[in-house]
Design a protein around this motif. Structure first.
Motif, mmCIF file in Angstrom:
data_model
loop_
_atom_site.group_PDB
_atom_site.id
_atom_site.type_symbol
_atom_site.label_atom_id
_atom_site.label_comp_id
_atom_site.label_asym_id
_atom_site.label_seq_id
_atom_site.Cartn_x
_atom_site.Cartn_y
_atom_site.Cartn_z
ATOM 1 N N LEU A 1 0.828 -1.200 0.000
ATOM 2 C CA LEU A 1 0.000 0.000 0.000
ATOM 3 C C LEU A 1 0.866 1.255 0.000
ATOM 4 O O LEU A 1 1.779 1.399 0.802
ATOM 5 C CB LEU A 1 -0.899 0.021 1.244
ATOM 6 C CG LEU A 1 -2.083 -0.952 1.291
ATOM 7 C CD1 LEU A 1 -2.835 -0.770 2.606
ATOM 8 C CD2 LEU A 1 -3.018 -0.733 0.125
ATOM 9 N N SER B 1 -6.036 6.638 0.177
ATOM 10 C CA SER B 1 -5.799 5.200 0.339
ATOM 11 C C SER B 1 -6.960 4.360 -0.178
ATOM 12 O O SER B 1 -6.821 3.136 -0.308
ATOM 13 C CB SER B 1 -5.568 4.865 1.816
ATOM 14 O OG SER B 1 -6.790 4.961 2.559
ATOM 15 N N VAL C 1 -0.452 4.248 0.597
ATOM 16 C CA VAL C 1 -0.995 4.987 1.742
ATOM 17 C C VAL C 1 -1.704 3.969 2.624
ATOM 18 O O VAL C 1 -2.667 3.341 2.189
ATOM 19 C CB VAL C 1 -1.972 6.089 1.297
ATOM 20 C CG1 VAL C 1 -2.501 6.854 2.504
ATOM 21 C CG2 VAL C 1 -1.298 7.040 0.315
ATOM 22 N N SER C 2 -1.231 3.798 3.848
ATOM 23 C CA SER C 2 -1.748 2.719 4.693
ATOM 24 C C SER C 2 -2.863 3.163 5.629
ATOM 25 O O SER C 2 -3.517 2.324 6.237
ATOM 26 C CB SER C 2 -0.616 2.105 5.520
ATOM 27 O OG SER C 2 -0.023 3.090 6.362
#
Length: 547
Positions: A310, A320, A312-313
Motif C-alpha cells: 500500500l 488510500s 498509503v496505509s
C-alpha cells in the motif's frame, strides 16, 4: 478432466472513532471446429454492433460456395431479462457490467447456404469458474418474459441443456429460421462459457462456436449476493438507491454505461470491454479458475502481499481508498468461502480491522456490518470474546451499525463492549476510550443527549490524561462533545470547544486532513446558525459576500 469444464491456469490494529465521523485468453475454436464466417470474411462467431435494437440477421443471399458449406450457420444473440430485470456491476478493477444468472440468451440461427442444415445437438461448455466478487445489484420494475425453452445449469461439472419443449434435432435454411432461448443458471461461481452447435449439411459435419464476438459469455451468480433474506458479504447493500462506494457509482463516475439494458424488456448483447471498461489483470481481477483450485490460504497470502504494497496505509485518508477497495474486495471474496476458518497470523487480523475502518469511513456500511458480524463471530469462537483483536473488530462493527442508523443495536453492543475493554485493557487504553466515545454517539443518536454529554466530558478528560490533548482520538472526543452541546442548544459552549478543537486539528493533522475539514464544516455551520457570517467566512477563507 471433462472437455466441458476447461480451466484457465492461475496466473497493527488502530482504534478510530466511528461516531466522530480474463482476463481470460481469447477462446479460439478448437481444431476441427468452425467459427462464423460472414460474407466470405472471418468476423468472429457473433457479430455485434454495440447496442442494437430488435433482431440481428445477416443475409448472404444464399449459395453453395465452399465457404458457405464449410460454415453454414449464421448466429445472432440477444439478451432478455429473466424473472427480474436488474442491473449488475461487479467490483472489478475497474468495475464493469456483467450478465446476471437467469438472463435469457436468445440465439437466432439461420442457414447461409440454400441447402437445409440439420442442427444435431448443442451443448454449453464451461471455460472457467471463479469465486464471485463483490457486486452491486439494482432491481428494476417490470420485465415479464415468455416461457424459457432451454435451461442450462452451469454449476454442474458437465452442463447439459434441458429442453422445456421440443428438443434437438432441428433444421434451418435461409428462409426457415430457428430461435433458441437459453437460461444459464449459476449459483456459486462466476462462469465463463460458450455454446457449441453441431450440424450436418450436404454430407458434412461440423461444429459452430457461439460466443460473444470471440470472447466467452459470462454469468454472475446473483444468489451469492444473498444469505437467506439478508445481504451476503459480497453485496454492496444497494436496493432502490445506490450505497456510497458501490461499484455502480464508481463506474458511472467514469462515464461508462452501468446497465446492459436499453429498454425495459430487451437489449442486444453488449461487447463487454466496451461496456465495462478495459480489463486489468491484478490482485482483484485475476483470471478465472476452477473452484477446486481456489485455495483460501493462497488468497490470504495475496491479500497480505497487497497490503504490504500500500502506498498509503491509513484508511482515514481518501487517497488510500482505491487500494483499500481492492483489499476489501478480496477480503469479502475470502469470507464468502464456506471453507474459510482462518484467523492467523495477527498481522492478518490487524489488516481486517483496518478494512472494516475503511468500509466505515468510505460510507460502505452494509458490507461493513456483514463482514464485521462474520469476523466477530469467528474470533469470539477462536480467540475469545475478550481478546484485544475481537474487541477491536466488535468496535468496528458497532461503528458500521451506527452508519446504518441501527442505533439501538449499536448502543447495546457498545454497552456490552465497554466493560470488557476496561477489564481486559484498562480504562486508559486507546481502544477503551474509543469505545466509550462511540457509546456516547450511540446514546445521542437515540435522543439521550444529556447522558451523552456527561459521558463524553468524562471520556475527554480521561483521553487528555492518557493520550494527550493533541492526540487525534482526544480531538475526536472533543468534536463529539461539541456536537452534543449543540444538540442541547448550549451554542456558546459548543462554539468554544469547536474553535479550540479546529486549531489543534490544523496544527496536528494539517488543513487538508478529513478530520480537520469535518471540524471546519461543523464550526462554519454553527457560526452561520448564530448569524456570525463574517466569522464563518474567515474560517473558510472565502471572500466576503458582495453588496
Amino acid at each position: 478432466m471433462s472437455e466441458h469444464d476447461r480451466p484457465e491456469a492461475k496466473g497493527g490494529i488502530d482504534e478510530g472513532d466511528e461516531a466522530g465521523r480474463r482476463t481470460l485468453d481469447n477462446a479460439a475454436p478448437a481444431p476441427g471446429k468452425d467459427g462464423n464466417h460472414i460474407t466470405g470474411g472471418h468476423l468472429g462467431n457473433v457479430v455485434m454492433a454495440d447496442t442494437v435494437h430488435g433482431g440481428v440477421t445477416f443475409h448472404h443471399g444464399g449459395g453453395d460456395t465452399p465457404s458457405d458449406l464449410e460454415d453454414p450457420v449464421i448466429a445472432s444473440v440477444q439478451l432478455r431479462p429473466g424473472g427480474t430485470l436488474a442491473d449488475l456491476v461487479v467490483d472489478a478493477d475497474p468495475p464493469r457490467v456483467m450478465v446476471p444468472s437467469g438472463t435469457i440468451h436468445i440465439i437466432t440461427l439461420e442457414a447461409r447456404t440454400s441447402r437445409a442444415v440439420v442442427l444435431d445437438a448443442a451443448r454449453p461448455v464451461v471455460l472457467a469458474r471463479r469465486p464471485p466478487r463483490p457486486a452491486c445489484l439494482s432491481l428494476r420494475i417490470g420485465a415479464k418474459v415468455e416461457p424459457r425453452r432451454f435451461l442450462t445449469d452451469l454449476d454442474v461439472r458437465v452442463p447439459q441443456m434441458q429442453a422445456q419443449g421440443a428438443d434437438f434435432p432441428f433444421s434451418i435454411s435461409a428462409t426457415d429460421v430457428e430461435q433458441f432461448w437459453f437460461e444459464p443458471i449459476a449459483r456459486t461461481h462466476e462462469i465463463s462459457w460458450q455454446l457449441e452447435l453441431d450440424w450436418t449439411c450436404a454430407g458434412r459435419r461440423g461444429t459452430t462456436i457461439i460466443n460473444n464476438n470471440g470472447e466467452p459469455f459470462e454469468v454472475y451468480p446473483v444468489a451469492a449476493l444473498y444469505d437467506g433474506r439478508e445481504p451476503s458479504v459480497l453485496s454492496s447493500g444497494c436496493s432502490l438507491g445506490h450505497a456510497r462506494g458501490c461499484p455502480s457509482l464508481l463506474l458511472k463516475d467514469s462515464g461508462a454505461p452501468t446497465s446492459l439494458w436499453t429498454s425495459a424488456t430487451s437489449s442486444s448483447l453488449p461487447s463487454y470491454p466496451a461496456v465495462g471498461g478495459p480489463r486489468t489483470a491484478d490482485a482483484s481481477t485475476a483470471p478465472p479458475n476452477r473452484s477446486e483450485d481456489d485455495d483460501p490460504e493462497d488468497l490470504q497470502r495475496r491479500i497480505l502481499a497487497l497490503h504490504a504494497c500500500l502506498a498509503v496505509s491509513d484508511p482515514e485518508l481518501p487517497a488510500s481508498w482505491p487500494e483499500y477497495r481492492k483489499l476489501a474486495s478480496l477480503v469479502r471474496v475470502l469470507f464468502n468461502r464456506p471453507d474459510y476458518r482462518g484467523h492467523e497470523p495477527q498481522e492478518f487480523r490487524a489488516l481486517l480491522v483496518q478494512v472494516l475502518r475503511y468500509l466505515y469511513v468510505s460510507g460502505q456500511h452494509e458490507p461493513g456490518v456483514t463482514l464485521g458480524r462474520m469476523i466477530r463471530a469467528s474470533w469470539s469462537e477462536t480467540l475469545g470474546e475478550d481478546h484485544p483483536d475481537t474487541l477491536a473488530a466488535t468496535n468496528r462493527l458497532a461503528g458500521c451499525l451506527l452508519g446504518l442508523r441501527k442505533y439501538a443495536e449499536a448502543r447495546d453492543l457498545l454497552v456490552d463492549l465497554l466493560p470488557r475493554c476496561e477489564r481486559a485493557l484498562g480504562w486508559e487504553d486507546p481502544l477503551t476510550l474509543t469505545v466509550a466515545s462511540n457509546l456516547c454517539g450511540g446514546l445521542s443518536a437515540l435522543g439521550a443527549h444529556e447522558e451523552a454529554r456527561q459521558r463524553c466530558e468524562d471520556v475527554l478528560r480521561r483521553s487528555r490524561i492518557a493520550l494527550g490533548p493533541d492526540d487525534p482520538r482526544t480531538l475526536r472526543a472533543a468534536s463529539n462533545l461539541a456536537l452534543f452541546l449543540r444538540r442541547l442548544d448550549d451554542h456558546q459552549a459548543a462554539l468554544a470547544v469547536m474553535e479550540e478543537t479546529l486549531l489543534r486539528y490544523r496544527r496536528v493533522l494539517g488543513e487538508d486532513h478529513p478530520d480537520t475539514e469535518h471540524a471546519k464544516r461543523d464550526l462554519v455551520a454553527l457560526l452561520r446558525e448564530l448569524g456570525e457570517n463574517d466569522r464563518a467566512q474567515a474560517v473558510t477563507g472565502d471572500p466576503p459576500a458582495g453588496p
